[in-house]
Design a protein around this motif. Structure first.
Motif, PDB file in Angstrom:
ATOM      1  N   LYS A 144       0.842  -1.188   0.000  1.00  0.00           N
ATOM      2  CA  LYS A 144       0.000   0.000   0.000  1.00  0.00           C
ATOM      3  C   LYS A 144       0.882   1.244   0.000  1.00  0.00           C
ATOM      4  CE  LYS A 144      -4.408  -1.329   0.360  1.00  0.00           C
ATOM      5  NZ  LYS A 144      -5.505  -0.831  -0.525  1.00  0.00           N
ATOM      6  N   VAL A 145       0.442   2.257  -0.750  1.00  0.00           N
ATOM      7  CA  VAL A 145       1.121   3.553  -0.779  1.00  0.00           C
ATOM      8  C   VAL A 145       0.262   4.553  -0.017  1.00  0.00           C
ATOM      9  CG1 VAL A 145       1.984   5.421  -2.239  1.00  0.00           C
ATOM     10  CG2 VAL A 145       2.155   3.044  -3.019  1.00  0.00           C
ATOM     11  N   TYR A 146       0.868   5.243   0.939  1.00  0.00           N
ATOM     12  CA  TYR A 146       0.135   6.209   1.755  1.00  0.00           C
ATOM     13  C   TYR A 146       0.578   7.618   1.379  1.00  0.00           C
ATOM     14  CZ  TYR A 146      -1.219   2.045   4.241  1.00  0.00           C
ATOM     15  OH  TYR A 146      -1.731   0.805   4.540  1.00  0.00           O
ATOM     16  N   GLU A 147      -0.355   8.371   0.805  1.00  0.00           N
ATOM     17  CA  GLU A 147      -0.081   9.708   0.264  1.00  0.00           C
ATOM     18  C   GLU A 147      -0.877  10.758   1.043  1.00  0.00           C
ATOM     19  OE1 GLU A 147       0.585  13.146  -1.488  1.00  0.00           O
ATOM     20  OE2 GLU A 147       1.829  11.365  -1.827  1.00  0.00           O
ATOM     21  N   ARG A 148      -0.198  11.831   1.462  1.00  0.00           N
ATOM     22  CA  ARG A 148      -0.851  12.858   2.268  1.00  0.00           C
ATOM     23  C   ARG A 148      -1.864  13.683   1.478  1.00  0.00           C
ATOM     24  NH1 ARG A 148       2.512  15.331   5.507  1.00  0.00           N
ATOM     25  NH2 ARG A 148       1.243  17.175   5.766  1.00  0.00           N
ATOM     26  N   ALA A 149      -1.671  13.844   0.179  1.00  0.00           N
ATOM     27  CA  ALA A 149      -2.615  14.614  -0.642  1.00  0.00           C
ATOM     28  C   ALA A 149      -3.954  13.899  -0.729  1.00  0.00           C
ATOM     29  CB  ALA A 149      -2.045  14.836  -2.037  1.00  0.00           C
ATOM     30  N   GLN A 150      -5.006  14.675  -0.934  1.00  0.00           N
ATOM     31  CA  GLN A 150      -6.341  14.092  -1.059  1.00  0.00           C
ATOM     32  C   GLN A 150      -6.560  13.478  -2.439  1.00  0.00           C
ATOM     33  OE1 GLN A 150      -8.462  13.793   1.472  1.00  0.00           O
ATOM     34  NE2 GLN A 150      -6.974  14.817   2.803  1.00  0.00           N
ATOM     35  N   SER A 151      -5.821  13.957  -3.421  1.00  0.00           N
ATOM     36  CA  SER A 151      -5.905  13.431  -4.789  1.00  0.00           C
ATOM     37  C   SER A 151      -4.737  14.015  -5.569  1.00  0.00           C
ATOM     38  CB  SER A 151      -7.240  13.811  -5.449  1.00  0.00           C
ATOM     39  OG  SER A 151      -7.340  15.223  -5.584  1.00  0.00           O
TER      40      SER A 151
END
Length: 462
Positions: free
Chosen positions: A31-38
């Motif tokens: 899984k990749v966890y990205e702080r941006a909403q999109s």
């Protein structure tokens, strides 16, 4: 939630590392966890060099083919200008396509220009649906008996057996591992923009031009990308910005401030865009007229402003034996080796993803395989960082011709650096996926893996 590998950071480097790991093992939960909403269409363009292309091919032939058919390879209008907008030398009549075709004939791999956003989107599209978890701002981690516990702002914790920090040069993951402080501010500010071509821009329609601007201690670049997209970059030393009434207080380079600013590559709001536009306009008053007009023409929300940060190449020496990760955690891209943005940051990050996937596929899902990956990478990225730091640091000259001639002062000649770049030969991932083997204790065993590229040359920093 529980996963085999958590990748913190959903930029191109994190996405590509995840793709490599998924290709390396059947049944691996990544899984990749990205702080941006999109993701949003932003950023400028990048030269996807031979080494980056080789990394793509080693991991995913189909994705590599898509990149090969997408990058801009035929630039017929290449021109340099001084700070007054006057041409420097004759307009180039050398076709970039001819140069790239010669490189492809020599290496079997092409290269070309492409948008940063396009790289991110194409890798994202190649991942299984649901791989990226948006809106996950990483805050902390804790070691547990059977792995790691990751915490995020306003989100449930995540259990992971292993972790990859791909969260940029203000990496919270790195800070937790090493407590070695922020990277070094280079006293340089950069503005980037990407927007649809406009008839009143004064630029050709299409991706067949590159205009560079030097002198006056400014650096500018304007070029086209596929889809009738125009990108421009303008950068200047802080003292020059301040002379134009644009303050850049060192306090604004705190870790938390810059992390929010860098995340604006995905999340730029109207306020940040307007501020960047106003500040860039003031600096552009002393730039070439062509650059001034482009900044005025650009929609405020399309402009990103950020400082340039690096870690000196010599810092990598202290990790030569131990590796830059710890335990079940490794780092890639700018989190591991931030460089000046002169061409190799993205390409070396893609190298990282391919080499990490190979080491874990062949060495097993274990700490020792992670350390082997890091030790393999350090000599090469150190030489890359030395070259890129010198290339960027000597660019901001008053005389435009002196700025263009700065290659004479670099640690490697252009030919030596090209040869060094082409020496990257990543091994392709095995066609048949192995069973995921997790090995925690390796005492008493020696793992021997073939090198992934020719022995790098050793050069001292200028």
């Amino acid at each position: 939630m529980s996963v085999d590998i958590a990748v913190v950071g959903g930029g191109p480097s994190g996405l590509f590392a995840a793709l490599g790991l998924i290709r390396a093992f059947e049944g691996l939960t990544v899984k990749v966890y990205e702080r941006a909403q999109s993701y949003r269409e932003c950023g400028a363009g990048i030269t996807l060099d031979v080494n980056g292309m080789k990394a793509l091919r080693a991991v995913d032939e189909e994705l590599y083919a898509k990149f090969q058919s997408t990058v801009v390879t035929d630039v017929s209008q290449m021109q340099s200008f001084d700070q007054h907008g006057e041409p420097i030398g004759d307009r180039s009549t050398v076709s970039m396509k001819t140069i790239i075709d010669n490189i492809k004939q020599k290496t079997g791999v092409g290269m070309g220009m492409i948008g940063w956003f396009d790289i991110q989107q194409m890798i994202f599209d190649a991942l299984p649906e649901g791989t990226v978890e948006f809106g996950h701002a990483f805050t902390d981690l804790a070691e547990e008996a059977d792995g790691l516990s990751l915490t995020f702002e306003n989100k449930p914790p995540v259990k992971a057996k292993y972790m990859v920090g791909a969260d940029g040069y203000f990496s919270p993951v790195r800070e937790i591992l090493h407590h070695d402080g922020p990277p070094e501010f280079t006293d340089t500010v950069m503005w980037r923009a990407r927007f649809p071509w406009k008839p009143d821009s004064g630029l050709p329609k299409g991706p067949d031009f590159v205009h560079s601007f030097s002198g006056g201690r400014l650096q500018g670049l304007v070029y086209g990308l596929p889809g009738d997209v125009v990108c421009w970059i303008l950068s200047a030393p802080v003292d020059l910005c301040e002379a134009q009434g644009v303050e850049y207080d060192q306090a604004q380079h705190s870790r938390s401030k810059q992390r929010r600013q860098i995340s604006s590559y995905q999340n730029a709001d109207e306020g940040q865009g307007l501020s960047a536009h106003t500040r860039c306009l003031k600096v552009a008053e002393i730039a070439a007229p062509q650059m001034q007009e482009l900044v005025k023409l650009t929609d405020p929300g399309a402009i990103i402003e950020h400082g340039l940060f690096v870690r000196q190449a010599g810092e990598l020496d202290k990790y030569a034996e131990t590796g830059w990760g710890k335990g079940r955690i490794t780092l890639i891209g700018d989190a591991a080796h931030p460089m000046r943005p002169t061409g190799q940051g993205m390409n070396t990050a893609l190298e990282d993803g391919a080499v990490l996937a190979w080491h874990l596929q062949h060495g097993g899902l274990c700490e020792e395989a992670m350390r082997a990956f890091e030790r393999e990478r350090i000599p090469r990225v150190k030489s890359m960082a030395e070259q890129e730091y010198a290339r960027g640091a000597t660019a901001y000259k008053e005389d435009a011709r002196a700025a263009l001639d700065r290659v004479k002062t670099l640690p490697m000649s252009e030919q030596d650096f090209s040869d060094f770049n082409l020496s990257f030969h990543p091994s392709t991932l095995m066609d048949s996926w192995p069973t995921v083997i997790e090995l925690t204790f390796w005492r008493g065993f020696v793992v021997v893996a073939p090198t992934l590229f020719d022995p790098p040359l050793a050069f001292a920093a200028a």
